[in-house]
Design a protein around this motif. Structure first.
Motif, PDB file in Angstrom:
ATOM      1  N   PRO A   1       0.666  -1.244   0.067  1.00  0.00           N
ATOM      2  CA  PRO A   1       0.145   0.084   0.029  1.00  0.00           C
ATOM      3  C   PRO A   1       1.015   1.325   0.111  1.00  0.00           C
ATOM      4  O   PRO A   1       0.310   2.387  -0.523  1.00  0.00           O
ATOM      5  CB  PRO A   1      -0.764  -0.009   1.297  1.00  0.00           C
ATOM      6  CG  PRO A   1      -0.963  -1.586   1.471  1.00  0.00           C
ATOM      7  CD  PRO A   1       0.378  -2.224   1.101  1.00  0.00           C
ATOM      8  N   GLN A   2       2.112   1.148   0.571  1.00  0.00           N
ATOM      9  CA  GLN A   2       2.847   2.444   0.402  1.00  0.00           C
ATOM     10  C   GLN A   2       3.318   2.929  -0.923  1.00  0.00           C
ATOM     11  O   GLN A   2       3.277   3.952  -1.229  1.00  0.00           O
ATOM     12  CB  GLN A   2       4.379   1.894   1.287  1.00  0.00           C
ATOM     13  CG  GLN A   2       5.188   3.238   1.450  1.00  0.00           C
ATOM     14  CD  GLN A   2       4.832   4.378   2.497  1.00  0.00           C
ATOM     15  OE1 GLN A   2       4.317   3.742   3.435  1.00  0.00           O
ATOM     16  NE2 GLN A   2       5.213   5.447   2.223  1.00  0.00           N
ATOM     17  N   GLU A   3       3.147   1.875  -1.915  1.00  0.00           N
ATOM     18  CA  GLU A   3       3.416   2.222  -3.191  1.00  0.00           C
ATOM     19  C   GLU A   3       2.040   2.438  -4.116  1.00  0.00           C
ATOM     20  O   GLU A   3       1.925   3.336  -5.045  1.00  0.00           O
ATOM     21  CB  GLU A   3       4.236   1.112  -3.730  1.00  0.00           C
ATOM     22  CG  GLU A   3       5.663   0.944  -3.180  1.00  0.00           C
ATOM     23  CD  GLU A   3       6.304  -0.114  -3.735  1.00  0.00           C
ATOM     24  OE1 GLU A   3       6.314  -0.527  -4.842  1.00  0.00           O
ATOM     25  OE2 GLU A   3       7.072  -0.739  -2.965  1.00  0.00           O
ATOM     26  N   SER A   4       0.992   1.475  -4.041  1.00  0.00           N
ATOM     27  CA  SER A   4      -0.195   1.292  -4.778  1.00  0.00           C
ATOM     28  C   SER A   4      -0.924   0.437  -4.101  1.00  0.00           C
ATOM     29  O   SER A   4      -0.417  -0.556  -3.409  1.00  0.00           O
ATOM     30  CB  SER A   4       0.221   0.956  -6.124  1.00  0.00           C
ATOM     31  OG  SER A   4      -0.819   0.912  -6.883  1.00  0.00           O
ATOM     32  N   LEU A   5      -2.396   0.516  -4.347  1.00  0.00           N
ATOM     33  CA  LEU A   5      -3.293  -0.459  -4.083  1.00  0.00           C
ATOM     34  C   LEU A   5      -3.420  -1.541  -5.226  1.00  0.00           C
ATOM     35  O   LEU A   5      -4.242  -2.517  -5.157  1.00  0.00           O
ATOM     36  CB  LEU A   5      -4.539  -0.008  -3.618  1.00  0.00           C
ATOM     37  CG  LEU A   5      -4.526   0.901  -2.124  1.00  0.00           C
ATOM     38  CD1 LEU A   5      -6.193   1.350  -1.647  1.00  0.00           C
ATOM     39  CD2 LEU A   5      -4.080  -0.208  -1.304  1.00  0.00           C
TER      40      LEU A   5
END
Length: 212
Positions: free
Chosen positions: A19-23
């Motif tokens: 989640p830090q990068e993308s869902l």
């Protein structure tokens, strides 16, 4: 960042959520569907908290179907916020599949289990970890021995027999999903599923560096 397939773990990864990068699921770029939850900040980074209706990623991954890919492993890292039931990851079609989940057991305790969608074959362990802190949980399914072993923060907490469903998934309806049964659901910092078993060295590496 993209999955580093030159890394031994990256080469085995078949489903990766950070989640830090993308869902989006990072190995295939699949966007989430269903009902989106929320994100929160944790000591381990931004984490995803699913709602009580499922979030889904519709993608065919034969290597994570026990009837095709044989063995597989799932690594979950995040905050275990309470002694609540939560579907950490399900991989299934309309009938067959597997589910990696927690259940409420008692104050500060969770049952951690892996079961089949059709047959209900279940294997679980109990751990005193519902403490609002960061933890890692690994399920190693050995398709040859037909067993599942659980690891909490890198240490084995139990193993036993597990029977897969009788048929492979229908690729037209295969999807990954997660949801919670409580408003205080666990918060996932990274969730990864791998082809094959994770070795002791690979487990130690993931616990030390969950996003490698």
């Amino acid at each position: 960042m993209p999955i580093d397939t030159g890394n031994a773990l990256g080469a085995k990864a078949r489903f990766v959520l950070r989640p830090q990068e993308s869902l989006n699921e990072l190995t295939h770029g699949t966007a989430p569907g269903g009902t989106l939850g929320t994100t929160i900040s944790t000591a381990g980074g931004l984490a995803y908290v699913p709602g009580t209706s499922q979030t889904t990623w519709t993608v065919e991954v034969d290597d994570l179907d026990p009837n095709i890919g044989n063995s597989c492993s799932i690594f979950w890292y995040g905050v275990l916020r309470d002694n609540v039931g939560s579907l950490l990851l399900r991989n299934s079609d309309a009938s067959y599949g597997w589910q990696f989940a927690t259940g409420a057991y008692g104050a500060g305790q969770l049952s951690i289990y892996f079961y089949s969608s059709w047959g209900g074959n279940y294997r679980g362990s109990v751990a005193a970890v519902a403490d609002g802190s960061l933890h890692s949980i690994i399920a190693n399914y050995d398709g040859v021995a037909k067993t599942v072993e659980f690891f909490l923060d890198g240490t084995s907490i139990g193993s036993g027999p597990w029977t897969k469903d009788p048929s492979a998934f229908n690729p037209a309806s295969q999807a990954f999903s997660m949801y919670a049964t409580s408003a205080k659901a666990h918060a996932v910092v990274t969730l990864q599923a791998f082809k094959g078993l994770l070795s002791s060295a690979e487990r130690a590496s993931l616990v030390a560096n969950p996003s490698y």
